[in-house]
Design a protein around this motif. Structure first.
Motif, short mmCIF file in Angstrom:
data_model
loop_
_atom_site.label_atom_id
_atom_site.label_comp_id
_atom_site.label_asym_id
_atom_site.label_seq_id
_atom_site.Cartn_x
_atom_site.Cartn_y
_atom_site.Cartn_z
N ARG A 105 0.82 -1.25 -0.03
CA ARG A 105 -0.12 0.06 -0.01
C ARG A 105 0.78 1.15 0.08
NH1 ARG A 105 -4.62 -1.31 -2.02
NH2 ARG A 105 -5.96 -2.57 -0.61
N THR A 158 -4.91 -3.96 -13.66
CA THR A 158 -6.35 -3.96 -13.27
C THR A 158 -6.97 -5.41 -12.81
OG1 THR A 158 -6.66 -1.91 -14.38
CG2 THR A 158 -8.49 -3.11 -13.39
N ARG A 210 -1.21 -5.21 -5.20
CA ARG A 210 -1.94 -4.52 -4.02
C ARG A 210 -1.08 -2.99 -4.06
NH1 ARG A 210 -1.91 -6.12 1.20
NH2 ARG A 210 -0.17 -7.44 0.80
N ASP A 212 -0.28 0.86 -5.72
CA ASP A 212 -1.04 1.69 -6.17
C ASP A 212 -0.65 2.07 -7.45
OD1 ASP A 212 -3.27 1.92 -4.47
OD2 ASP A 212 -2.48 3.57 -3.32
N ARG A 230 -11.02 -0.68 -7.93
CA ARG A 230 -10.51 -0.19 -6.47
C ARG A 230 -11.55 0.68 -5.71
NH1 ARG A 230 -6.60 -2.37 -8.90
NH2 ARG A 230 -4.67 -3.37 -8.16
N ARG A 282 -10.60 3.40 -2.89
CA ARG A 282 -9.23 4.19 -2.96
C ARG A 282 -9.56 5.18 -4.04
NH1 ARG A 282 -5.35 1.90 0.09
NH2 ARG A 282 -3.66 2.76 -1.05
#
Ligand code: SF4
Length: 345
Positions: free
Chosen positions: A189, A206, A211, A213, A252, A255
């Motif tokens: 993260r 995608t 995990r 970003d 996601r 987020r």
């Protein structure tokens, strides 16, 4: 049999190699000890790791290499960020930037020596691509900076030299190694991978279960302006990219997606830019990171004044998404966004 580069491997893979060679007969601890020593204590030789017997050191030395980049120079800026310059085995050069964030440290790493994409605001793009880095060459940037600065790097951003999604395999393997529980333990993260818009790779990401970003270099929301600034748009069109970003955002839902926007004098701070943002972007959760252009020698693009950037971003507020103005770290030491590699031009 040739030596295997230890820093290329996740702990599970070190286990597999040692197990495959029948070297785990005293239990698996040799792998954990070696991993903690190299990634946690920044040991540069297996012999320097506390608690490893001579026999274990010999087994490790017979199996693995601890290849390392050569640290050439360190340049500290007024804001305490530092630009690190590394020499590769084949003579190439890559740079990393250590950035203080309150009591924490982030490292901006390079994924390639040079870059093929030639964005017009970027010194690295002017160099062209020399080659992509191997996983250990990415991991070693983090290890060497942590060792040199005496800090625990707890965030990694792939915003240095190169387009990370043109070196996907090595970048994702490096992320696995960096987040290993017995190693540097950088949370996925806290890893950001910035892309100029390699659309097929964004779709692959995608659909994956990674995990980390993704962050997108939008740069401009006017397709014609973006095409001028980012030649990659000839390959992957503006609307194709926006569709890929929307699909990524939908995958996601909890987020926000970060879009990087470059504030360029007389080019990206107009009324038409606001209209384009309203037309193309509103409707999914994103943060607009506005980065005032950092000066690069040989480029005709100009940096806007602070007041101009502030006034323009104020006009975005009614559109209802968060806007941040991000001043690049270390501009006075050529460590800002778009400046890496400037001394090699
Ligand atoms: S901005 Fe990124 S993708 Fe574009 S040329 Fe520079 S390093 Fe390459």
């Amino acid at each position: 049999m040739g030596l295997i580069s230890f820093k290329d491997l996740h702990l599970d893979e070190v286990h597999d190699v040692l197990g495959g060679r029948g070297l785990l007969d005293r239990g698996p601890l040799i792998a954990e000890q070696a991993y903690r020593g190299v990634h946690g204590q920044f040991a540069q030789r297996f012999a320097d790791i506390r608690g490893l017997s001579h026999r274990k050191v010999a087994r490790l030395d017979d199996t693995f290499s601890l290849r390392a980049l050569t640290l050439e120079s360190v340049h500290e800026a007024d804001d305490r960020s530092r630009r690190y310059v590394f020499r590769l085995d084949d003579g190439g050069v890559v740079e990393s930037v250590l950035i203080p964030r309150h009591a924490r440290w982030s490292l901006c790493v390079s994924s390639q020596a040079g870059c093929a994409l030639g964005c017009r605001f970027c010194a690295t793009g002017m160099l062209g691509l020399k080659r992509s880095l191997e996983p250990w060459e990415i991991v070693d940037q983090v290890l060497q900076v942590g060792r040199h600065a005496g800090v625990r790097v707890d965030g990694v951003v792939f915003m240095g030299m190169g387009e990370p999604l043109q070196n996907e395999g090595a970048v994702f393997q490096a992320c696995r190694v960096l987040s290993c529980r017995e190693g540097l333990q950088v949370s996925p993260r806290k890893i950001q991978i910035s892309t100029a818009g390699v659309v097929p790779a964004i779709h692959r990401y995608t659909a994956s279960n990674h995990r980390m970003d993704l962050v997108f270099s939008l740069v401009s929301a006017v397709p014609e302006k973006r095409a001028l600034l980012m030649p990659i748009q000839k390959t992957y069109g503006f609307h194709e990219l926006i569709d890929a970003i929307r699909a990524y955002a939908a995958s996601r839902p909890k987020r926000h997606v970060t879009l990087e926007y470059i504030a360029i004098k007389d080019l990206t701070l107009g009324d038409d830019d606001i209209d384009a943002i309203r037309e193309h972007l509103v409707g999914f959760p994103f943060i607009l990171d506005v980065i005032p252009l950092n000066p690069v020698e040989g480029s005709s693009l100009e940096t806007p004044g602070r007041e101009e950037v502030r006034a323009w971003t104020e006009r975005l507020r009614p559109l209802g998404f968060p806007v941040k103005v991000r001043l690049s770290a270390g501009q006075d030491r050529l460590a800002g966004c778009g400046q890496l590699g400037a001394t090699l031009l």
